[in-house]
Design a protein around this motif. Structure first.
Motif, PDB file in Angstrom:
ATOM      1  N   THR A 134      42.779 -45.026 -80.372  1.00  0.00           N
ATOM      2  CA  THR A 134      41.739 -44.172 -80.922  1.00  0.00           C
ATOM      3  C   THR A 134      41.823 -44.120 -82.441  1.00  0.00           C
ATOM      4  O   THR A 134      42.884 -43.876 -83.014  1.00  0.00           O
ATOM      5  CB  THR A 134      41.856 -42.749 -80.350  1.00  0.00           C
ATOM      6  N   VAL A 135      40.703 -44.360 -83.075  1.00  0.00           N
ATOM      7  CA  VAL A 135      40.606 -44.266 -84.531  1.00  0.00           C
ATOM      8  C   VAL A 135      39.816 -42.997 -84.850  1.00  0.00           C
ATOM      9  O   VAL A 135      38.624 -42.913 -84.592  1.00  0.00           O
ATOM     10  CB  VAL A 135      39.896 -45.502 -85.128  1.00  0.00           C
ATOM     11  N   VAL A 136      40.512 -41.989 -85.388  1.00  0.00           N
ATOM     12  CA  VAL A 136      39.874 -40.707 -85.669  1.00  0.00           C
ATOM     13  C   VAL A 136      38.931 -40.864 -86.856  1.00  0.00           C
ATOM     14  O   VAL A 136      39.308 -41.359 -87.916  1.00  0.00           O
ATOM     15  CB  VAL A 136      40.919 -39.615 -85.965  1.00  0.00           C
ATOM     16  N   GLN A 163      42.909 -40.379 -69.228  1.00  0.00           N
ATOM     17  CA  GLN A 163      42.254 -39.980 -67.986  1.00  0.00           C
ATOM     18  C   GLN A 163      41.103 -39.033 -68.317  1.00  0.00           C
ATOM     19  O   GLN A 163      41.321 -37.869 -68.653  1.00  0.00           O
ATOM     20  CB  GLN A 163      43.259 -39.293 -67.045  1.00  0.00           C
ATOM     21  N   LEU A 164      39.874 -39.528 -68.231  1.00  0.00           N
ATOM     22  CA  LEU A 164      38.719 -38.739 -68.647  1.00  0.00           C
ATOM     23  C   LEU A 164      38.530 -37.503 -67.776  1.00  0.00           C
ATOM     24  O   LEU A 164      38.264 -36.414 -68.292  1.00  0.00           O
ATOM     25  CB  LEU A 164      37.452 -39.610 -68.607  1.00  0.00           C
ATOM     26  N   ALA A 184      38.770 -40.672 -72.853  1.00  0.00           N
ATOM     27  CA  ALA A 184      37.833 -41.644 -72.286  1.00  0.00           C
ATOM     28  C   ALA A 184      38.208 -43.080 -72.607  1.00  0.00           C
ATOM     29  O   ALA A 184      38.023 -43.980 -71.786  1.00  0.00           O
ATOM     30  CB  ALA A 184      36.417 -41.345 -72.798  1.00  0.00           C
ATOM     31  N   LEU A 185      38.736 -43.314 -73.809  1.00  0.00           N
ATOM     32  CA  LEU A 185      38.949 -44.687 -74.265  1.00  0.00           C
ATOM     33  C   LEU A 185      40.415 -45.022 -74.508  1.00  0.00           C
ATOM     34  O   LEU A 185      40.716 -46.115 -74.994  1.00  0.00           O
ATOM     35  CB  LEU A 185      38.162 -44.932 -75.572  1.00  0.00           C
ATOM     36  N   GLY A 186      41.295 -44.088 -74.197  1.00  0.00           N
ATOM     37  CA  GLY A 186      42.709 -44.301 -74.507  1.00  0.00           C
ATOM     38  C   GLY A 186      43.306 -45.532 -73.867  1.00  0.00           C
ATOM     39  O   GLY A 186      44.197 -46.166 -74.439  1.00  0.00           O
ATOM     40  N   VAL A 231      37.713 -35.409 -80.635  1.00  0.00           N
ATOM     41  CA  VAL A 231      38.731 -36.457 -80.779  1.00  0.00           C
ATOM     42  C   VAL A 231      39.527 -36.615 -79.488  1.00  0.00           C
ATOM     43  O   VAL A 231      39.760 -37.734 -79.010  1.00  0.00           O
ATOM     44  CB  VAL A 231      39.664 -36.121 -81.956  1.00  0.00           C
ATOM     45  N   LEU A 232      39.952 -35.477 -78.903  1.00  0.00           N
ATOM     46  CA  LEU A 232      40.732 -35.561 -77.665  1.00  0.00           C
ATOM     47  C   LEU A 232      39.889 -36.090 -76.507  1.00  0.00           C
ATOM     48  O   LEU A 232      40.401 -36.777 -75.619  1.00  0.00           O
ATOM     49  CB  LEU A 232      41.296 -34.185 -77.315  1.00  0.00           C
ATOM     50  N   GLY A 233      38.593 -35.787 -76.529  1.00  0.00           N
ATOM     51  CA  GLY A 233      37.713 -36.314 -75.483  1.00  0.00           C
ATOM     52  C   GLY A 233      37.594 -37.824 -75.547  1.00  0.00           C
ATOM     53  O   GLY A 233      37.642 -38.511 -74.524  1.00  0.00           O
TER      54      GLY A 233
END
Length: 826
Positions: free
Chosen positions: A783-785, A432-433, A776-778, A770-772
């Motif tokens: 997510t690929v850090v 949830q952005l 946004a894209l979760g 990274v958390l942002g």
């Protein structure tokens, strides 16, 4: 109090330079933002207004009141005739731009075909040639003609739905390009009405975008507008608005900008960051200045000045500095915007760009800059004017403070940090952005409140790593000598570095996440769809594409069957598929078919004897159609569907995704097709990379303003600290400290603050970035850090260099002062 304030400004003018610079840059950013908004509106008014330059009134569909019930939303020539019959209307132009395609010999481009107006309407201005005199002649805008290599006298072909064969026309002249952004993107072609009759469908001919009305001399526009509205009240188009050309332009500008000035609101976020950092610099500067003038303030108290008078004198001083700095900021913004507009106007497509400096931009910027300086100076002034008169009898020395962080601030900061961190984690976990952004903002504010608790120990810790030399030990001690000042200076730089790092890490992680998602969705790097391209692809096409730079292998995928739902099944050799697929394990075996992820069942395909069922191997792709090997296709024996073949292309390892866009253009040019028919994972990566990198450059450029102000704050704090410690530094010189060592001590002191702020900012920014992205894209992909280590090292290096440069002038000034002069100073 005004006299005293002016005297202090004259006396301490050099020490106020940093305040002036900080406020100037921050207010220039604010003024430029407001000017961008006003200039955008003015430019749109100028460009859109070109379409209505001869019109007194404009009739168009009123979309604000349009319901769609029994209405077409389209004006017609019947409406034009009704408007022409209204008393006071001299002439009506039924304005419309119809979409066609123009084949210039080298390529086919999209174009807008417009009828040339009759008298008394003004035709497009010519740059070469003459107006069309026959139905087979046209005008073409000069910019599009130059791009397509068209000259006066050349022939082009118009491709339309109405005519099965291309309509050949001759270019009789070149016209000034349209400034209207709604039409300027395509080639603009003007022809006589009979040409439109021969090239457009009846439906296109009957449609009109707007009615331009020229009135009789002396006619009342309001009265005529009311009569035209009444005449068009029964129009099949629906509700019609009739207003002056100026009002129509404003309405269209408001529609194009969304009515909410979104660009301005986004820029204001960066302006706010810059102003917060500016406030920290002003607070620091006035704190040091007033601490240095403590004897002066106390002496004024002994001769009768009250606390209120001294406080007002300091605030008047701050108001004057803020007001002058804000006016200089407006001037700087105007100068920068003038240069940008002049540069933009050198491009033909942006000749309509106009500079607008609204009065409200000047007023708002001046008020904000003055109030910001006043607010930032209020606490230092209040604190300094509490001095007792007897304080004047004490010897003056360098100001040293202890760290006193109030309990309320600690508790409040801890609550905000923990609460915001929890909300940020929730937003990241749920993708949830909005939730994640709110949590990140709250937690960052909390961390800034608690900054002295971890910034000062970090400076002390890093200081112990600088060595045990005398300059290094003195620098480490001096860096934390005044905790509140050091913490404020480091916090200003910390804000900028954190935000820059957050954007860098977020962009890199977003690209890595997109790459991972695209790798699963696209089994091949690039495809050329024969049906979309409208060409027949064959072995010669394979050979042509295989010779291009960046292409490793090419496979011709031919249609083998058409399954029950109508999907075409393609085929290629097993070895060819293994060489072309990004996941060779998805090469189907005999009797198997690889299908997109949305196909969940086995496929039933026709054979020469009936049908057969192929076992589906479900991939994660959504872009590649079902395919089998040529061996499986041969066992079907059925008739292949009448469907164009496709090319599947694999790029060479290590091809930069951004370079894939050039490869796309090369493939399209080699095959003689439009670029949109060439697609694939590599092209998608290129587009994402281009967009993200472009946004990153813009955002970092905006945040660089805050970093620059913070660096000015570092230089200012060190400069004032040098003045504050003049006798102390001179005593060190008298005891044997050489000038070079003194400069090294001051450089290390500045670098310690810069490095600490940069390191902490890089850590915080990486976590937030990274958390942002996860927020946004979760919901779209895992997510690929990906941490941009080289970029972060560059940020650290720039911070160190900037901190060192900030110490050069103060260090040189301190080293030039002889020990005797320094010890004699008060």
């Amino acid at each position: 109090m005004l006299t005293l304030a002016l005297a202090n400004i004259r006396t301490y003018a050099r020490r106020l330079i940093a305040v002036v610079l900080a406020v100037l840059i921050g207010t220039a950013f604010l003024a430029a933002t407001l000017m961008v908004n006003a200039s955008t509106t003015a430019s749109l008014e100028r460009s859109i207004g070109e379409s209505y330059r001869d019109a007194d009134l404009v009739a168009a569909v009123d979309w604000g009141n349009f319901t769609g019930d029994d209405a077409t939303g389209i004006l017609t020539h019947r409406d034009s005739r009704q408007a022409a019959g209204v008393p006071g209307v001299q002439s009506v132009r039924a304005y419309d731009v119809d979409s066609v395609r123009a084949a210039t010999g080298e390529k086919t481009v999209s174009a807008g075909l417009t009828a040339l107006p009759d008298d008394p309407w003004t035709p497009p201005a010519l740059t070469a040639g003459e107006l069309p005199s026959g139905n087979t002649q046209v005008l073409v805008d000069a910019d599009s003609a130059a791009d397509a290599g068209i000259a006066v006298g050349d022939s082009i072909e118009l491709l339309t739905e109405a005519s099965p064969q291309p309509v050949a026309v001759t270019v009789s002249g070149l016209a000034e390009p349209s400034m209207n952004p709604m039409t300027a993107a395509n080639m603009q072609i003007y022809g006589l009405p009979h040409l439109l009759d021969a090239t457009l469908t009846n439906e296109q001919l009957s449609q009109v975008t707007a009615l331009h009305l020229k009135l009789d001399p002396g006619a009342d526009p309001e009265a005529v507008a009311a009569d035209v509205s009444a005449a068009l009240a029964d129009s099949d188009a629906g509700p019609i608005s009739v207003q002056t050309a100026e009002a129509q332009v404003l309405a269209e500008v408001d529609q194009m900008t969304g009515g909410n000035q979104a660009i301005t609101l986004i820029l204001m976020v960066f302006v706010l960051v810059a102003l917060v950092v500016t406030g920290l610099v002003v607070v620091n500067t006035f704190s040091v200045l007033l601490a240095q003038r403590i004897r002066e303030l106390a002496l004024l108290r002994t001769i009768g000045a009250s606390r209120g008078q001294l406080n007002r004198s300091v605030l008047v001083e701050a108001a004057i500095v803020g007001f002058v700095s804000s006016l200089l900021g407006v001037g700087l913004a105007t100068l920068i915007m003038t240069g940008l507009v002049a540069f933009a106007q050198t491009f033909p497509a942006a000749g309509f760009v106009t500079l607008a400096v609204p009065v409200e931009a000047v007023v708002i910027t001046t008020v904000v800059g003055t109030l910001l300086t006043l607010a930032a100076a209020w606490w230092p002034a209040r604190k300094a004017t509490r001095v007792a008169p007897l304080e004047a009898m004490r010897p003056s020395d360098a100001t040293t403070e202890t760290q006193r962080l109030g309990r309320v601030r600690i508790v409040f900061g801890a609550v905000l940090t923990l609460l915001g961190g929890a909300v940020l984690g929730l937003g990241a976990a749920q993708g949830q952005l909005v939730v994640g952004f709110a949590g990140g903002l709250v937690s960052f504010i909390g961390l800034l409140l608690l900054a002295p608790l971890f910034v000062l120990p970090a400076i002390a810790g890093i200081g112990r790593l600088t060595g045990r030399t005398v300059p290094a030990r003195l620098a480490s001690l001096n860096a934390v000598r005044n905790p509140s000042r050091t913490a404020a200076t480091a916090t200003a730089l910390l804000i900028g570095v954190t935000l820059v790092t957050m954007m860098m890490t977020g962009a890199q992680t977003a690209k890595a996440t997109f790459d991972s998602r695209l790798a699963g969705e696209f089994l091949v790097d690039a495809t050329v769809d024969g049906s979309m391209a409208g060409v027949e692809l064959d072995a010669d096409s394979v050979a042509t594409v295989a010779t291009l730079d960046g292409v490793e292998s090419v496979v011709l995928a031919t249609p083998a069957a058409s399954e029950e739902s109508g999907m075409t099944v393609f085929s290629a050799g097993a070895d060819e598929l293994a060489s072309i697929l990004n996941d060779p394990s998805l090469v189907p075996g005999t009797g198997e078919v690889t299908v997109p992820q949305y196909v969940k069942d086995d496929l039933v395909v026709p054979t020469k004897d009936g049908t057969t069922t192929l076992t589906s191997i479900i991939s994660q792709s959504i872009a590649v159609p079902p395919f089998v090997t040529t061996e499986t296709a041969a066992t079907l024996g059925g008739k292949a569907p009448d469907y164009p073949a496709a090319l599947w292309i694999k790029a060479e390892p290590g091809v930069d995704p951004a370079a894939a866009l050039e490869m796309r253009a090369d493939i399209a040019a080699a095959l003689g097709v439009e670029e949109y028919s060439v697609s694939g994972g590599l092209m998608e990566k290129g587009l994402f990379t281009q967009i993200i990198d472009g946004l990153l450059m813009v955002v970092i450029g905006l945040l660089a303003v805050a970093v620059l102000i913070a660096v000015i704050g570092v230089a200012n704090t060190l400069s004032l600290s040098v003045l504050e410690r003049t006798r102390e530094n001179s005593l060190l010189r008298a005891l044997g400290l050489r000038a070079r060592q003194l400069r090294s001590m001051l450089s290390l002191e500045s670098v310690l603050v810069g490095v600490t702020a940069a390191v902490l900012g890089i850590v915080l920014g990486s976590v937030y970035g990274v958390l942002g992205v996860q927020s946004a894209l979760g919901t779209m992909a895992a997510t690929v850090v990906s941490i941009p280590w080289l970029q972060l090292v560059a940020v650290l290096a720039i911070a160190v260099l900037a901190a060192w440069l900030a110490s050069v002038v103060p260090g040189r000034r301190a080293a030039r002062l002889s020990p005797v002069e320094g010890l004699a100073s008060e």
